[in-house]
Write an enzyme that holds these catalytic residues in place. Structure first.
Site, PDB file in Angstrom:
ATOM      1  N   THR A  53      -2.822  12.517  12.663  1.00  0.00           N
ATOM      2  CA  THR A  53      -4.214  11.683  11.811  1.00  0.00           C
ATOM      3  C   THR A  53      -5.893  12.820  12.098  1.00  0.00           C
ATOM      4  O   THR A  53      -6.323  12.742  10.803  1.00  0.00           O
ATOM      5  CB  THR A  53      -4.349  10.900  12.404  1.00  0.00           C
ATOM      6  N   LYS A 102      -5.507   5.860  17.113  1.00  0.00           N
ATOM      7  CA  LYS A 102      -6.023   7.350  16.988  1.00  0.00           C
ATOM      8  C   LYS A 102      -6.644   7.362  15.029  1.00  0.00           C
ATOM      9  O   LYS A 102      -7.229   8.621  14.498  1.00  0.00           O
ATOM     10  CB  LYS A 102      -4.838   7.938  16.318  1.00  0.00           C
ATOM     11  N   ASN A 114      -8.523   8.132   7.514  1.00  0.00           N
ATOM     12  CA  ASN A 114     -10.022   8.389   8.328  1.00  0.00           C
ATOM     13  C   ASN A 114     -10.338   9.233   8.558  1.00  0.00           C
ATOM     14  O   ASN A 114     -11.703   9.370   8.874  1.00  0.00           O
ATOM     15  CB  ASN A 114      -9.341   8.317   9.553  1.00  0.00           C
ATOM     16  N   VAL A 126      -7.304   2.035   2.362  1.00  0.00           N
ATOM     17  CA  VAL A 126      -8.021   1.676   3.576  1.00  0.00           C
ATOM     18  C   VAL A 126      -8.304   2.155   4.664  1.00  0.00           C
ATOM     19  O   VAL A 126      -7.216   2.577   4.920  1.00  0.00           O
ATOM     20  CB  VAL A 126      -7.609   0.004   3.911  1.00  0.00           C
ATOM     21  N   GLY A 143       3.706   1.141   2.348  1.00  0.00           N
ATOM     22  CA  GLY A 143       4.859   0.072   2.821  1.00  0.00           C
ATOM     23  C   GLY A 143       5.745   0.431   1.720  1.00  0.00           C
ATOM     24  O   GLY A 143       6.764   0.322   1.502  1.00  0.00           O
ATOM     25  N   GLY A 202       0.960  -1.658   0.641  1.00  0.00           N
ATOM     26  CA  GLY A 202       0.203   0.341   0.010  1.00  0.00           C
ATOM     27  C   GLY A 202       0.792   1.298   0.315  1.00  0.00           C
ATOM     28  O   GLY A 202       2.105   1.080   0.278  1.00  0.00           O
ATOM     29  N   ALA A 203       0.342   2.202   0.215  1.00  0.00           N
ATOM     30  CA  ALA A 203       1.019   3.754  -0.729  1.00  0.00           C
ATOM     31  C   ALA A 203       2.375   3.298   1.452  1.00  0.00           C
ATOM     32  O   ALA A 203       2.902   4.194   0.958  1.00  0.00           O
ATOM     33  CB  ALA A 203      -0.166   4.974   0.298  1.00  0.00           C
ATOM     34  N   GLU A 250      -8.376   2.368   8.115  1.00  0.00           N
ATOM     35  CA  GLU A 250      -8.222   1.132   9.320  1.00  0.00           C
ATOM     36  C   GLU A 250      -8.892   1.653  10.403  1.00  0.00           C
ATOM     37  O   GLU A 250     -10.062   0.792  11.192  1.00  0.00           O
ATOM     38  CB  GLU A 250      -6.783   1.480   9.700  1.00  0.00           C
TER      39      GLU A 250
END
Length: 366
Positions: free
Chosen positions: A267, A210, A275, A298, A27, A24-25, A300
């Site tokens: 975040t 978070k 999110n 995703v 990683g 993903g982004a 999370e």
């Protein structure tokens, strides 16, 4: 010329090969960091056709468009090819898929890591729905705990990938293990700097919670609330992270550090956060099903909210903010009603312990 003396622990470490499981982004961004520290970086992705596309275009067009991959990064769908020769292993596979990866493809990888004593850095965030375990706990069922460390902190993927200055925490029960990984992951140009800690529990709790709180911050934004409300949410949310960390046996040192307050502030404050964006759409009245259907990435926090509430109930930890976010996401509660319920909780003490001891003979000057 600088006359500063550097000790051995300040010297960066360079490796021949690193492997990142999870394409993903984030990683991919961590692979870009490692490309500055390793001769070869291999990123594992399960879809062979998509691997071919990424390698041809030299860009992760699936999750991190616009970032040219370093020449020493290769994507592969072959697990054994990915880890063979690796001197460090990073896991960035989404939490709900971690166990399945190990059960299906982890056999030889587990044997390799044990035999070579390869350090494993857990970069995944969340709580497993079926077991209420955090990522390092899941991986700890398959690999010896002394090999495992946790990376956490304020680190948007696009900024990490493009070399924008970033600081994160690396946590291990053994501070010397954390310090060694600090020297491996920190880059020579100081665009990516790691700080060592022993509070693995605090790092994992903060990293999971978070994301749920960021949904709440987005909801407040979608409802048209201001920056004052966001600041209050961040601070009260931080105390919920603190209380859950304490209940799980963490020492709490990470809660007010990069992994806790640092990552929470980031975040909860930017639309670069998936999110936060989900929460903002919820605040504007969009149903969660539509939001998820139209999003590739995703978030999370959506998957984490339910196991988080079950874990809090199990441990008898009060998390009113996270509870209302859970109600919005899973019970379709009207966001304005959720906010009203939060505000109707009555007047309370702030609940923060004193940081400094003051003797009775030294009165306050205020």
């Amino acid at each position: 010329m600088s006359t500063k003396q550097h000790s051995a622990k300040d010297e960066l470490l360079y490796l021949n090969k690193a492997v990142v499981f999870g394409s993903g982004a984030f990683g991919t961004a961590l692979a870009m960091v490692l490309s500055k520290k390793c001769r070869e970086v291999c990123v594992w992705h399960m879809n062979e056709e998509e691997v071919r596309l990424v390698n041809e275009k030299r860009e992760n067009v699936l999750f991190l468009k616009g970032v040219q991959l370093a020449s020493n990064i290769t994507f592969t769908s072959d697990v054994e090819k990915a880890y063979n020769g690796a001197e460090i292993i990073l896991f960035v596979i989404p939490t709900q898929f971690l166990r399945g990866f190990f059960e299906k493809s982890g056999g030889n990888l587990i044997a390799y890591a044990k035999e070579k004593q390869v350090p494993v850095l857990v970069c995944t965030k969340g709580i497993e729905r079926s077991t209420l375990k955090f990522p390092a706990e899941i991986i700890g069922e398959f690999l010896p705990s002394p090999l495992l460390s946790v990376l956490a902190g304020p680190s948007f993927a696009i900024e990490v990938a493009t070399g924008v200055f970033t600081c994160v925490s690396i946590a291990s029960a053994d501070i010397n293990v954390a310090r060694r990984l600090q020297r491996i992951m920190s880059t020579g140009d100081r665009s990516f700097v790691c700080w060592a800690t022993t509070d693995t529990v605090g790092c994992e709790v903060a990293s999971a919670v978070k994301n749920v709180l960021a949904i709440g911050s987005g909801v407040a934004n979608g409802l048209g609330m201001g920056l004052n409300a966001r600041a209050a949410l961040i601070m009260r949310g931080l105390l919920e992270i603190r209380d859950l960390t304490a209940a799980l046996g963490g020492d709490g040192s990470a809660v007010f550090g990069l992994a806790g307050l640092g990552d929470l502030q980031l975040t909860c404050s930017s639309e670069l956060s998936r999110n936060f964006t989900v929460g903002k759409k919820l605040g504007k009245g969009l149903p969660i099903e539509e939001i998820q259907r139209t999003s590739k990435a995703v978030a999370e926090g959506v998957a984490t909210a339910d196991p988080l509430m079950r874990l809090a109930k199990q441990l008898k930890v009060k998390m009113p903010l996270c509870h209302q976010i859970y109600e919005i996401v899973y019970k379709k509660k009207n966001p304005r009603d959720a906010l009203a319920d939060l505000l109707s909780c009555g007047l309370q003490d702030e609940g923060l312990p004193p940081l400094f001891k003051r003797s009775a003979s030294t009165p306050s000057k205020l």
